[in-house]
Motif scaffolding. Structure first.
Motif, PDB file in Angstrom:
ATOM      1  N   ILE A 255       0.838  -1.200   0.000  1.00  0.00           N
ATOM      2  CA  ILE A 255       0.000   0.000   0.000  1.00  0.00           C
ATOM      3  C   ILE A 255       0.872   1.249   0.000  1.00  0.00           C
ATOM      4  O   ILE A 255       0.613   2.202  -0.736  1.00  0.00           O
ATOM      5  CB  ILE A 255      -0.961  -0.013   1.204  1.00  0.00           C
ATOM      6  N   SER A 256       1.917   1.244   0.809  1.00  0.00           N
ATOM      7  CA  SER A 256       2.790   2.419   0.854  1.00  0.00           C
ATOM      8  C   SER A 256       3.528   2.605  -0.464  1.00  0.00           C
ATOM      9  O   SER A 256       3.779   3.733  -0.895  1.00  0.00           O
ATOM     10  CB  SER A 256       3.773   2.321   2.022  1.00  0.00           C
ATOM     11  N   GLY A 257       3.858   1.506  -1.134  1.00  0.00           N
ATOM     12  CA  GLY A 257       4.500   1.605  -2.450  1.00  0.00           C
ATOM     13  C   GLY A 257       3.542   2.183  -3.480  1.00  0.00           C
ATOM     14  O   GLY A 257       3.930   3.015  -4.305  1.00  0.00           O
ATOM     15  N   GLU A 258       2.283   1.744  -3.429  1.00  0.00           N
ATOM     16  CA  GLU A 258       1.274   2.309  -4.324  1.00  0.00           C
ATOM     17  C   GLU A 258       1.125   3.806  -4.085  1.00  0.00           C
ATOM     18  O   GLU A 258       1.038   4.585  -5.024  1.00  0.00           O
ATOM     19  CB  GLU A 258      -0.072   1.621  -4.116  1.00  0.00           C
ATOM     20  N   LYS A 259       1.097   4.188  -2.821  1.00  0.00           N
ATOM     21  CA  LYS A 259       0.964   5.603  -2.478  1.00  0.00           C
ATOM     22  C   LYS A 259       2.174   6.381  -2.979  1.00  0.00           C
ATOM     23  O   LYS A 259       2.034   7.489  -3.503  1.00  0.00           O
ATOM     24  CB  LYS A 259       0.806   5.754  -0.960  1.00  0.00           C
ATOM     25  N   ALA A 260       3.347   5.789  -2.860  1.00  0.00           N
ATOM     26  CA  ALA A 260       4.572   6.459  -3.333  1.00  0.00           C
ATOM     27  C   ALA A 260       4.520   6.688  -4.838  1.00  0.00           C
ATOM     28  O   ALA A 260       4.919   7.751  -5.322  1.00  0.00           O
ATOM     29  CB  ALA A 260       5.797   5.635  -2.953  1.00  0.00           C
ATOM     30  N   VAL A 261       4.014   5.717  -5.580  1.00  0.00           N
ATOM     31  CA  VAL A 261       3.905   5.869  -7.035  1.00  0.00           C
ATOM     32  C   VAL A 261       2.896   6.949  -7.382  1.00  0.00           C
ATOM     33  O   VAL A 261       3.127   7.768  -8.268  1.00  0.00           O
ATOM     34  CB  VAL A 261       3.529   4.520  -7.712  1.00  0.00           C
ATOM     35  N   VAL A 262       1.774   6.973  -6.651  1.00  0.00           N
ATOM     36  CA  VAL A 262       0.739   7.971  -6.905  1.00  0.00           C
ATOM     37  C   VAL A 262       1.273   9.376  -6.647  1.00  0.00           C
ATOM     38  O   VAL A 262       0.983  10.314  -7.393  1.00  0.00           O
ATOM     39  CB  VAL A 262      -0.522   7.691  -6.036  1.00  0.00           C
ATOM     40  N   LEU A 263       2.077   9.534  -5.594  1.00  0.00           N
ATOM     41  CA  LEU A 263       2.576  10.858  -5.216  1.00  0.00           C
ATOM     42  C   LEU A 263       3.658  11.388  -6.169  1.00  0.00           C
ATOM     43  O   LEU A 263       3.867  12.581  -6.249  1.00  0.00           O
ATOM     44  CB  LEU A 263       3.133  10.829  -3.787  1.00  0.00           C
ATOM     45  N   GLN A 264       4.334  10.493  -6.850  1.00  0.00           N
ATOM     46  CA  GLN A 264       5.397  10.913  -7.756  1.00  0.00           C
ATOM     47  C   GLN A 264       4.810  11.078  -9.148  1.00  0.00           C
ATOM     48  O   GLN A 264       3.964  10.313  -9.566  1.00  0.00           O
ATOM     49  CB  GLN A 264       6.502   9.860  -7.789  1.00  0.00           C
ATOM     50  N   SER A 265       5.267  12.051  -9.862  1.00  0.00           N
ATOM     51  CA  SER A 265       4.799  12.223 -11.240  1.00  0.00           C
ATOM     52  C   SER A 265       5.914  11.730 -12.168  1.00  0.00           C
ATOM     53  O   SER A 265       6.703  12.503 -12.689  1.00  0.00           O
ATOM     54  CB  SER A 265       4.448  13.683 -11.510  1.00  0.00           C
ATOM     55  N   ILE A 266       5.955  10.421 -12.348  1.00  0.00           N
ATOM     56  CA  ILE A 266       7.002   9.796 -13.150  1.00  0.00           C
ATOM     57  C   ILE A 266       6.479   9.615 -14.572  1.00  0.00           C
ATOM     58  O   ILE A 266       5.411   9.041 -14.783  1.00  0.00           O
ATOM     59  CB  ILE A 266       7.415   8.439 -12.547  1.00  0.00           C
TER      60      ILE A 266
END
Length: 169
Positions: free
Chosen positions: A80-91
């Protein structure tokens, strides 16, 4: 969108947002902290299981089961935290997005594989004897989990150390 997802339904406004938003306000990135628990616990489960096979002492069998159970619980929070990290980054870099997808794929294999091993273990435990073939099947499956977890970590390390994903600027 990176393709394969954990499918936790993590979206803006989810029930876990207060937890992760609190961390974000305090500049805490949860994934690097949480991800090491399932890695260590899966390796620990494997280690205890190998000791159990050689010593035939039941306590090592229990330590292994408990380690894998706690690993499964912590893996969900890491995911879940990894998903949140991806969502927060604009890659937008396609090479980085490809590595994220591979990281997520092997994380999914690790999480769901752990759950399947645990189910097999729990339902097979009544028939489990020290000399049964289930013992060897579990060893092979745990070995596969260790490999999957290590590959997941390799992709995660590549994201951080080579591409700088998640590193504060």
């Amino acid at each position: 969108a990176t393709g394969v997802r954990f499918s936790y339904g993590l979206q803006k406004g989810s029930n876990l947002d207060p937890f992760f938003n609190f961390g974000q306000r305090m500049n805490i990135h949860w994934h690097p902290y949480l991800v090491h628990f399932p890695i260590a616990l899966t390796l620990t489960a494997f280690g205890f299981y190998v000791i159990f096979i050689f010593t035939k002492k039941a306590e090592f069998h229990l330590f292994s089961i408990y380690s894998l159970a706690i690993s499964i619980i912590t893996a969900f929070f890491a995911g879940i935290s990894g998903e949140k990290a991806v969502v927060l980054q604009s890659i937008t870099n396609p090479d980085i997005l490809r590595i994220i997808q591979q990281h997520e794929t092997f994380a999914n294999i690790s999480i769901w594989g752990s759950i399947l091993v645990m189910i097999l273990w729990i339902f097979g435990i009544k028939k489990f004897t020290i000399e049964s073939s289930l013992k060897w099947i579990i060893l092979v499956l745990l070995t596969g989990l260790v490999v999957s977890v290590l590959i997941t970590g390799q992709f995660g390390g590549r994201l951080v150390y080579i591409h700088g994903v998640g590193v504060l600027q």
